[in-house]
Design an enzyme around this catalytic site. Structure first.
Site, PDB file in Angstrom:
ATOM      1  N   HIS A  18       5.978  -2.350  28.958  1.00 13.65           N
ATOM      2  CA  HIS A  18       5.067  -1.772  29.935  1.00 13.65           C
ATOM      3  C   HIS A  18       4.687  -2.741  31.056  1.00 13.65           C
ATOM      4  CE1 HIS A  18       4.835   0.832  26.483  1.00 13.65           C
ATOM      5  NE2 HIS A  18       4.308  -0.149  25.775  1.00 13.65           N
TER       6      HIS A  18
ATOM      7  N   ARG B  91       0.687  -5.581  10.448  1.00  8.29           N
ATOM      8  CA  ARG B  91      -0.055  -5.190  11.647  1.00  8.29           C
ATOM      9  C   ARG B  91      -0.206  -3.670  11.702  1.00  8.29           C
ATOM     10  NH1 ARG B  91       2.322  -4.628  17.678  1.00  8.29           N
ATOM     11  NH2 ARG B  91       0.384  -4.018  18.695  1.00  8.29           N
TER      12      ARG B  91
ATOM     13  N   TYR C 296       2.391   1.374  12.445  1.00 14.03           N
ATOM     14  CA  TYR C 296       3.729   0.800  12.399  1.00 14.03           C
ATOM     15  C   TYR C 296       4.383   0.832  11.018  1.00 14.03           C
ATOM     16  CZ  TYR C 296       2.322  -0.847  16.972  1.00 14.03           C
ATOM     17  OH  TYR C 296       1.892  -0.898  18.269  1.00 14.03           O
TER      18      TYR C 296
ATOM     19  N   ALA D 270       5.001  -4.768  23.811  1.00 18.40           N
ATOM     20  CA  ALA D 270       4.124  -4.653  24.981  1.00 18.40           C
ATOM     21  C   ALA D 270       4.827  -4.997  26.287  1.00 18.40           C
ATOM     22  CB  ALA D 270       2.896  -5.538  24.799  1.00 18.40           C
TER      23      ALA D 270
ATOM     24  N   SER E 161       6.226   3.663  17.207  1.00 12.29           N
ATOM     25  CA  SER E 161       5.196   4.697  17.338  1.00 12.29           C
ATOM     26  C   SER E 161       5.527   5.618  18.512  1.00 12.29           C
ATOM     27  CB  SER E 161       3.824   4.055  17.562  1.00 12.29           C
ATOM     28  OG  SER E 161       3.763   3.434  18.835  1.00 12.29           O
TER      29      SER E 161
ATOM     30  N   ARG F 150       0.555   2.606  27.681  1.00 16.64           N
ATOM     31  CA  ARG F 150       1.786   2.513  26.884  1.00 16.64           C
ATOM     32  C   ARG F 150       2.824   3.565  27.287  1.00 16.64           C
ATOM     33  NH1 ARG F 150       0.745  -1.067  22.703  1.00 16.64           N
ATOM     34  NH2 ARG F 150      -1.422  -1.121  22.029  1.00 16.64           N
TER      35      ARG F 150
ATOM     36  N   PRO G 166       6.983  -9.098  21.553  1.00 19.24           N
ATOM     37  CA  PRO G 166       5.729  -9.618  21.027  1.00 19.24           C
ATOM     38  C   PRO G 166       5.139  -8.789  19.894  1.00 19.24           C
ATOM     39  CG  PRO G 166       5.700  -9.681  23.408  1.00 19.24           C
ATOM     40  CD  PRO G 166       6.941  -8.934  23.004  1.00 19.24           C
ATOM     41  N   ASN G 167       4.675  -9.509  18.894  1.00 15.75           N
ATOM     42  CA  ASN G 167       3.940  -8.982  17.748  1.00 15.75           C
ATOM     43  C   ASN G 167       4.783  -8.201  16.747  1.00 15.75           C
ATOM     44  OD1 ASN G 167       1.373 -10.041  18.610  1.00 15.75           O
ATOM     45  ND2 ASN G 167       1.435  -8.485  20.206  1.00 15.75           N
TER      46      ASN G 167
ATOM     47  N   ARG H 267      -0.322   7.706  22.597  1.00 15.88           N
ATOM     48  CA  ARG H 267      -1.228   6.560  22.517  1.00 15.88           C
ATOM     49  C   ARG H 267      -1.896   6.323  23.875  1.00 15.88           C
ATOM     50  NH1 ARG H 267       1.421   1.723  19.539  1.00 15.88           N
ATOM     51  NH2 ARG H 267      -0.768   1.137  19.438  1.00 15.88           N
TER      52      ARG H 267
ATOM     53  N   ASP I 237      15.089  -6.953  34.713  1.00 18.55           N
ATOM     54  CA  ASP I 237      16.066  -7.620  35.565  1.00 18.55           C
ATOM     55  C   ASP I 237      17.113  -8.375  34.750  1.00 18.55           C
ATOM     56  OD1 ASP I 237      14.795  -6.599  37.794  1.00 18.55           O
ATOM     57  OD2 ASP I 237      13.847  -8.494  38.363  1.00 18.55           O
TER      58      ASP I 237
ATOM     59  N   GLU J  76      16.579   1.785  23.980  1.00 16.73           N
ATOM     60  CA  GLU J  76      15.186   1.360  23.845  1.00 16.73           C
ATOM     61  C   GLU J  76      14.584   2.041  22.620  1.00 16.73           C
ATOM     62  OE1 GLU J  76      11.033   1.838  26.425  1.00 16.73           O
ATOM     63  OE2 GLU J  76      12.932   2.408  27.333  1.00 16.73           O
TER      64      GLU J  76
ATOM     65  N   ASN K 246      13.465  -3.313  21.331  1.00 16.73           N
ATOM     66  CA  ASN K 246      12.066  -2.919  21.223  1.00 16.73           C
ATOM     67  C   ASN K 246      11.287  -4.061  21.847  1.00 16.73           C
ATOM     68  OD1 ASN K 246       9.433  -2.320  20.633  1.00 16.73           O
ATOM     69  ND2 ASN K 246       9.823  -1.687  18.522  1.00 16.73           N
TER      70      ASN K 246
ATOM     71  N   HIS L  41      11.012   2.488  20.114  1.00 16.36           N
ATOM     72  CA  HIS L  41       9.582   2.296  19.851  1.00 16.36           C
ATOM     73  C   HIS L  41       9.258   2.938  18.519  1.00 16.36           C
ATOM     74  CE1 HIS L  41       8.822   0.657  23.783  1.00 16.36           C
ATOM     75  NE2 HIS L  41       9.572   1.624  24.276  1.00 16.36           N
TER      76      HIS L  41
END
Length: 146
Positions: free
Chosen positions: A80, A19, A24, A77, A102, A111, A11-12, A107, A87, A98, A74, A100
Site C-alpha cells: 500500500h 500475529r 492471519y 504493508a 486476509s 489497505r 514486513p511482519n 479491512r 519499480d 500478488e 505478499n 494477501h
C-alpha cells in the site's frame, strides 16, 4: 531450462502463526514456505524464499534474482506504500502473482489500495495461507509445467 520462483514476503510476515491469528491464522511462515516448495519442487522448480521487514532489502533481493522465472509476492504493508517495490518488479520484468492472506477489501480503507495489483498477473486475496498454494499452482500454469 530450469525455472526459479521467488517467494517474497514483506514486513511482519515473519510473525505468521502468532500475529493476530484471528486475521492471519496459525500457520507459520516456514510452514507456508514448505507448502509452496511441496508444490513447485517436484516439478523441478527451484524456490527461493525471502522475507524482510526492510523495503530496501526486498528491492535488492528482486534485483539480485532478476533471472527468476516468476514470483509469488505478499508485500504486506508495503503493498500500500511502496512505489520502489513496484519499480523493482517492473524494472527487472519479473512476472508475479500478488497474495494477501486476509481480505484487504474488508479491512481498513488504506489497505484497499495496492501499488502492485495492476502490474501483477493475478491477485489472490482472502484465502488464508491457501492463497500461497493457489499462487504456486498458478506459477506452474504460467511456466507451462502442468
Amino acid at each position: 531450462m530450469k525455472h526459479k520462483v521467488l517467494l517474497i514476503n514483506g514486513p511482519n510476515l515473519n510473525l505468521l502463526g502468532s500475529r493476530e491469528p484471528e486475521v492471519y491464522g496459525f500457520d507459520t511462515l516456514e510452514g507456508v514456505e514448505n507448502r509452496v516448495k511441496a508444490i513447485l519442487t517436484p516439478k523441478g522448480v527451484e524456490v527461493l524464499c525471502h522475507q524482510s521487514n526492510q523495503e530496501g532489502w526486498m528491492i535488492d533481493f528482486i534485483q539480485d534474482q532478476a533471472d527468476a522465472s516468476y514470483a509469488i509476492v505478499n508485500a504486506g504493508a508495503l503493498t500500500h506504500t511502496s512505489i520502489g517495490l513496484r519499480d523493482a518488479l517492473t524494472g527487472v520484468g519479473l512476472p508475479f502473482v500478488e497474495v494477501h492472506i486476509s481480505n484487504v477489501h474488508a479491512r481498513e480503507e488504506f489497505r484497499q489500495k495496492s501499488y502492485l495489483s495492476d502490474i501483477a498477473q493475478g491477485v489472490i486475496i482472502g484465502c488464508g495461507v491457501m492463497g500461497y498454494e493457489f499462487a504456486a499452482q498458478l506459477a506452474l500454469h504460467r511456466l507451462k509445467l502442468v
